[in-house]
Design a protein around this motif. Structure first.
Motif, mmCIF file in Angstrom:
data_model
loop_
_atom_site.group_PDB
_atom_site.id
_atom_site.type_symbol
_atom_site.label_atom_id
_atom_site.label_comp_id
_atom_site.label_asym_id
_atom_site.label_seq_id
_atom_site.Cartn_x
_atom_site.Cartn_y
_atom_site.Cartn_z
ATOM 1 N N GLU A 169 1.480 -34.588 -99.562
ATOM 2 C CA GLU A 169 1.082 -33.855 -98.370
ATOM 3 C C GLU A 169 2.184 -33.916 -97.329
ATOM 4 O O GLU A 169 2.493 -32.912 -96.698
ATOM 5 N N LEU A 191 4.586 -31.544 -98.274
ATOM 6 C CA LEU A 191 4.139 -30.182 -98.048
ATOM 7 C C LEU A 191 4.136 -29.840 -96.581
ATOM 8 O O LEU A 191 4.548 -28.781 -96.162
ATOM 9 N N LYS A 192 3.614 -30.792 -95.858
ATOM 10 C CA LYS A 192 3.536 -30.553 -94.427
ATOM 11 C C LYS A 192 4.919 -30.277 -93.873
ATOM 12 O O LYS A 192 5.102 -29.422 -93.021
ATOM 13 N N GLY A 193 5.768 -30.956 -94.445
ATOM 14 C CA GLY A 193 7.124 -30.784 -93.956
ATOM 15 C C GLY A 193 7.661 -29.385 -94.197
ATOM 16 O O GLY A 193 8.388 -28.835 -93.382
ATOM 17 N N ASP A 194 7.148 -28.771 -95.224
ATOM 18 C CA ASP A 194 7.762 -27.512 -95.564
ATOM 19 C C ASP A 194 6.831 -26.314 -95.387
ATOM 20 O O ASP A 194 6.923 -25.592 -94.407
ATOM 21 N N ILE A 195 5.961 -26.168 -96.312
ATOM 22 C CA ILE A 195 5.220 -24.913 -96.327
ATOM 23 C C ILE A 195 3.802 -25.121 -95.809
ATOM 24 O O ILE A 195 3.107 -26.070 -96.138
ATOM 25 N N TRP A 196 3.430 -24.215 -95.031
ATOM 26 C CA TRP A 196 2.022 -24.237 -94.585
ATOM 27 C C TRP A 196 1.486 -22.827 -94.498
ATOM 28 O O TRP A 196 2.209 -21.856 -94.457
ATOM 29 N N PHE A 197 0.238 -22.762 -94.401
ATOM 30 C CA PHE A 197 -0.397 -21.466 -94.461
ATOM 31 C C PHE A 197 -0.765 -21.034 -93.064
ATOM 32 O O PHE A 197 -1.468 -21.732 -92.335
ATOM 33 N N HIS A 198 -0.286 -19.867 -92.735
ATOM 34 C CA HIS A 198 -0.630 -19.335 -91.419
ATOM 35 C C HIS A 198 -1.663 -18.232 -91.596
ATOM 36 O O HIS A 198 -1.373 -17.128 -92.066
ATOM 37 N N PHE A 199 -2.888 -18.580 -91.211
ATOM 38 C CA PHE A 199 -3.981 -17.645 -91.439
ATOM 39 C C PHE A 199 -3.980 -16.612 -90.355
ATOM 40 O O PHE A 199 -3.809 -16.899 -89.173
#
Lengths: 123, 953
Positions: free
Chosen positions: B924, B927-935
């Motif tokens: 995590e 992941l947090k460091g890189d890709i995240w989902f922008h809804f």
């Protein structure tokens, strides 16, 4: 909205489209290409679950009205063509090869839920 | 002779003639003797002729005569009678002979009878009987001779088969001289054997002879088989007796009438017949008003009642309602009933059933004003059939209910013109309260139920007939609810002038000499009671005296026990009546009374002048007529301090109080020993009080409620004490009873349980304070006291003692010298609860341990701890350990399990889950460091764009 093509699980050549309502953003600003985005799971009921970062998205599987074809462009001289036609010409030829036909897409249009702890695992 | 009732002789002859007729008839029925028939009819007819005029018994006889006798054609009656005689009397035996025998005996019986009355009139008998010219003694003889011949013949005929004896008897009476002989026959020895012989034949003969013997003394019931009783409905003797009686009565009445006439003439009375009538019915009935205009009561009341009755027209007389309602409404507009602002106003409004708003009318007023008369009169006037229920009728709720239903829902079908009923409940104040409840339920409750159904005019449930209630006192408790439901009409006393003028008319009609002044005095004396006035007049009339003023004063007829209100009696006691116009009367009363109870004279009376005597007498009268000495004395007792006392030395008070105490003693004695012989003495105290306290001013009297209040308070106190005692610990309870508690313990206890506490938390108390606190708690528990939070009307919360002994200890305004603060009280109450629980627990566990000492050794330890903890008073902290053991165990058990689970979970998962979770965490983080989902909210805003293959190429 970004369309991401991913190979369908399980079956060899079945592909699908993942449709997200939102953007996938890379914090580091890197190109998304080749990056690990998230985990795609299926529940026992067959609903897809997509986990991106600390978000979890649930979606549904929809069959497309018009299937898409996934083409691969190939430039170069095909051995057969070369043999048949002029070798010069064949160098410049581009070809499209159908890699797959996409009949289904996964739509994730619900607001994503944040993942706080390890609940994820129990799901 | 024909028209008048015959004298005994004639009457008897008539009877005899009937016998003859019968005889003839019977012979007629027989075919073999035609001879007799012809001569007989004339006699028969003649006898019948003068029978016809006389009494009923004789007409009965007539009916039994044969039809062919000519004059009266009563053929219908004759055949059955003949038949019966033949069947009954003669039965199956040979007709002729026996019939004749029967007749013979008959005759002999009659004759004997007659001979008893009048010695020897036999020959004249026949002569009397025949008034006509043709009929003669000779003819009669002839007839008898013929009959005798016939009988002889018959005798000859039947001699073969039958015994000779009866015929011989028969033949003998039929001699002409037989009638005379018949009397001797009864006495004569030779006849008797015959009787015994005839008995062989059957009862018939024997009985007949016996009847001859007993005729005079016995009535017809002796036997059914007698010839006489068979023919006549009742025996001859009884008929005769009756006839004689009637005669006597007639004569007597004539004589009486003559005498009366003479008397009336002598006394110069107006009409003799009137006195006769007057003796029979009361004047009250006789001079009852016969029309609306004659009513003596006030016009206003009459009219209102009539108006109310008319309001019922819509429901009761369905057809005529339009005109009636109209008329009524016009009437109303004129009178403006609605505009009156009084409490109860009779309105024209009808409810949904078309009934007036008030279903009942309550007529109230003192007796003898004509309330009942008015009700009857008005109801009749309005076209109702009055059904009256009064005190003499059964008024239990059930009977009442049936009566109500019968009166209001039924209708007489039989009468000439069936009218709807109007129920008049007279003297309803005497009815039991339950019955009145029934009435109210009937009137109001049921119609509510019906109202849901919304059936108009239909259904038996609703009251559709007017109900008029009549009472003397509308403020009887039983009538309270009725008063609210009904339209209350107060009956004002009749105007004296009006009554007096009516009395004058009546006395003029009756021929009593009197004058208006006397009548007015009479009215005043009877307090305008019409009934008593009339009865007094009647009384004077019966004495045939002229009525003067003095007569009226002297008579005490007009006085009746009028129940006066408590307040008026008290007023009488506390106020000196000024001598007004009626004083002479009062004096006269006093004189009259003093004759009656001269022995009752009080010392004051002897000493005082006539005014004081009269006053005392008056008070005594009033008090005695009221009779509720107890209540009266209470009233006097509570009100005398408000009177203006004349002596500064307060001797009067002392004296009066002596009397109060004596009255109290008397009352106690009466009530405790049921010795009512002391009752008369109680009234004299009032005379004394009157002398001591009465003044000329109008006294302001309050209703005595101190005793009631005291009794209520006493009950309350007792209840508190009871509650207190009930919960007290036995060890304390042993040493105190109720009086001790109230007098000695509780006042001090209230001080004991209020020590000085600082308003700080319990933990901060010093050891001394803790000790105090503890002792207060234990004391309060011992006396079953606690503090209870209560909300005052102002909205604040107050802690009060639970059995609120403060109410007992402090009187009225007095307040406890110091109180605890609200917080302390709460603290105490909580502590008391705790302590109670603890004690209970202790008792419980110890009991358990006693029961099973060996089984639970662990339990023993907490109880041991508990008492120790109690003593030092550090209860708060120790509460939990001692209190909770049971509890805690449970509580612990659960957490332990949970913990185990979690531990288990932890323990197991540490290996399984922990690692993934950590792994996950790592990933995590990556992941947090890189890709995240922008809804993106909203709709899919994809832009479609056609792409041609060529572009791609």
């Amino acid at each position: 909205m970004i369309l991401v093509k991913l190979p369908e699980e399980g079956k060899e050549t079945q592909w699908g489209i993942v449709e997200l309502q939102g953007d996938i953003v890379s914090q580091s600003g890197n190109d998304l290409h080749g990056q690990f985005i998230g985990d795609l799971h299926y529940t026992k009921q067959g609903t897809p679950i997509f986990i991106i970062g600390h978000h979890i998205l649930t979606g549904k599987e929809v069959s497309l009205e018009k299937p898409f074809a996934v083409l691969e462009r190939k430039r170069g001289i095909l051995p057969q063509c070369c043999e048949e036609d002029n070798p010069e010409k064949s160098e410049f030829r581009t070809e499209y090869q159908i890699r797959a036909i996409i009949k289904k897409k996964l739509i994730f249009k619900v607001r994503p839920k944040p993942i706080i702890s390890n609940v994820l695992n129990s799901v | 002779m024909d028209e008048d009732f015959p004298n005994p002789e004639e009457e008897f002859e008539m009877m005899y003639a009937d016998e003859l007729a019968m005889l003839q008839e019977m012979e007629e029925g027989l075919p073999n003797e035609p001879v007799v028939r012809k001569p007989a009819p004339p006699t028969v007819r003649r006898s019948l002729d003068f029978c016809g005029s006389s009494s009923t018994q004789i007409t009965d006889v007539i009916s039994s005569t044969p039809a062919n006798s000519g004059v009266e054609k009563l053929s219908a009656a004759s055949p059955p009678s003949r038949k019966r005689t033949i069947d009954d009397i003669f039965g199956d035996i040979d007709d002729i002979e026996l019939e004749e025998a029967a007749e013979g005996h008959h005759l002999s019986g009659k004759s004997s009878k007659r001979s008893c009355k009048q010695t020897v009139v036999d020959p004249t008998f026949f002569l009397d009987e025949d008034p006509g010219p043709e009929s003669s003694h000779g003819k009669e003889m002839e007839l008898i001779d013929r009959i005798n011949d016939l009988r002889k013949k018959a005798f000859m005929e039947c001699q073969q088969g039958h015994i000779s004896s009866p015929t011989s008897i028969n033949s003998k009476p039929f001699d002409h001289s037989r009638l005379k002989a018949s009397s001797s026959i009864t006495k004569g020895v030779p006849k008797w054997p015959f009787v015994s012989v005839t008995s062989e034949l059957g009862d018939r003969v024997y009985v007949r002879l016996r009847t001859e013997e007993y005729m005079d003394e016995q009535c017809d019931k002796v036997s059914h088989k007698r010839g006489q009783s068979g023919l006549l409905r009742s025996s001859f003797s009884s008929l005769k007796d009756e006839a004689l009686k009637i005669l006597e009565e007639k004569q007597e009445s004539i004589i009486a009438a003559q005498v009366a006439e003479l008397e009336t003439l002598e006394t110069s009375e107006s009409a003799s017949s009137k006195t006769h009538d007057g003796n029979n019915n009361l004047w009250v009935v006789k001079y009852k008003p016969t029309s609306y205009a004659e009513l003596l009561s006030e016009e206003n009341v009459n009219r209102t009642l009539l108006h109310w009755l008319k309001l019922w027209d819509k429901v009761v007389f369905n057809k005529e309602r339009k005109t009636h309602v109209k008329a009524v409404k016009e009437d109303k507009k004129n009178q403006r009933f609605q505009k009156k602002p009084f409490g109860q106003v009779l309105t024209d409004e009808l409810d949904e059933h078309g009934r007036p708003q008030f279903k009942m009318v309550l007529l109230c007023g003192p007796p003898g004003l004509g309330k009942t008369t008015l009700a009857h009169m008005v109801a009749k006037l309005a076209g109702y059939n009055v059904v009256e229920v009064n005190a003499s009728d059964d008024r239990t709720p059930e009977a009442f209910h049936t009566q109500l239903q019968a009166a209001t829902q039924m209708k007489s079908v039989m009468g000439k013109e069936p009218r709807p009923n109007c129920l008049v409940l007279d003297e309803i104040d005497g009815a039991p309260a339950v019955s009145i409840e029934t009435l109210i339920k009937f009137v109001s409750g049921k119609n509510v139920g019906k109202g849901k159904g919304k059936k108009k005019d239909a259904g038996p449930g609703i009251l559709k007939r007017p109900v008029i209630c009549i009472c003397n006192d509308p403020y009887v408790p039983a009538l309270r609810s009725l008063r609210q439901q009904a339209f209350v009409l107060h009956f004002p006393p009749t105007a004296s002038e009006r009554l007096a003028s009516r009395l004058m008319t009546i006395s003029r009609k009756q021929g009593i000499k009197t004058d208006l002044g006397a009548m007015l005095a009479l009215c005043e004396k009877s307090q305008n009671d019409i009934r008593s006035c009339l009865s007094l007049l009647h009384y004077f009339k019966s004495q045939n005296r002229s009525v003067r003023l003095s007569d009226i004063h002297q008579s005490n007829v007009g006085q009746k026990d009028i129940q006066r209100g408590l307040f008026s009696v008290w007023q009488e006691v506390f106020q000196i009546q000024r001598s007004k116009g009626g004083f002479t009367q009062a004096a006269a009363n006093a004189v009259a009374r003093s004759k009656a109870n001269s022995s009752n004279q009080t010392p004051e009376m002897k000493s005082g002048d006539s005014a004081i005597a009269a006053r005392i007498q008056r008070v005594l009268n009033t008090v005695q007529s009221h009779g509720d000495y107890n209540r009266l004395a209470q009233g006097v007792f509570e009100n005398y301090p408000n009177m203006r006392l004349r002596d500064s030395s307060l001797n009067g008070i002392v004296k009066g109080l002596d009397w109060f105490s004596s009255v109290d003693l008397l009352n106690t004695e009466i009530l405790s020993s049921q010795n009512y012989i002391l009752m008369p003495y109680m009234s004299y105290a009032f005379a004394v009080w009157h002398i001591l306290y009465a003044g000329l001013a109008w006294p302001k009297i309050n209703y005595p409620n101190a005793s009631y209040e005291a009794s209520v308070k006493e009950g309350h106190t007792k209840q508190i004490i009871g509650e207190l005692v009930k919960g007290m610990s036995p060890s304390v309870r042993v040493n105190c009873n109720e009086t001790q508690l109230i007098m000695e313990i509780l006042p001090l206890l209230l001080d004991v349980i209020v020590p000085n506490f600082r308003p700080v938390s319990l933990q901060l108390y010093s050891s001394q304070e803790k000790k105090d606190f503890c002792s207060v708690v234990s004391t309060m528990i011992d006396y079953n006291l606690t503090y209870v939070q209560e909300r005052t009307p102002e909205g604040t919360y107050v802690c009060n003692l639970d059995p609120n002994i403060e109410e007992i200890v402090y009187f009225g305004e007095s307040k406890p010298p110091r109180t605890l603060s609200y917080g302390t009280k709460q603290l105490l109450s909580r502590e008391i609860e705790m302590e109670k629980m603890r004690r209970f627990e202790m008792a419980f566990t110890s009991a358990q341990s006693v029961q099973t000492p060996s089984s639970i050794p662990q339990d023993k330890s907490p109880p041991k701890n508990a008492p120790r903890e109690e003593a030092p008073g550090k209860s708060k902290e120790k509460v939990s350990p001692t209190n909770v053991p049971n509890h805690l165990r449970k509580l612990k058990a659960k957490p332990v399990l949970k913990e185990l689970q979690t531990k288990d979970f932890f323990g197991r998962i540490v290996d399984i889950t922990l690692s993934p979770s950590t792994v996950k965490a790592n990933s995590e983080a990556e992941l947090k460091g890189d890709i995240w989902f922008h809804f993106k909210e909203g709709y899919n805003n994809a832009v479609r764009k056609t792409i041609k293959i060529s572009e791609l190429l």
